[in-house]
Design an enzyme around this catalytic site. Sequence first.
Site: not given
Length: 124
Positions: A43, A80
């Site tokens: 990701s 993230k």
Amino acid sequence: MADALKAGFPSPAEDYLEGTIDLNEALISNPAATFCARVSGNSMQEEGIVEGDVLVIDRSLDPKTNDIAVCFVDGEFTVKKIKIEKDHCWLIPANKAFDPIKVTEDNEFIIWGVVSYVIKKSRR
């Protein structure tokens, strides 16, 4: 610490390097608040963070918008980019196949630490 390596043409006078690099000294400013973790998943690939990389994570750093952070959300850890707003936080992936995550007061949420370095294996 050893001399820096040039990425251009080598100098004939620099046939060897002396000294060693202590990775603890070079990468960790606060040992009591720093740990390493291996990346699983893709990701964050557009930030150059891919499966198998090792993250150096510093829990003593104050998280700021655009930091890459290890976050604990609703029982799971994730890596993230963070965007901190007044009443919520966004966790932004660096892969278009993933959607941003809006974190509100309804979520169990902790910014566990800020990624200070990414250690990559050059030969996969």
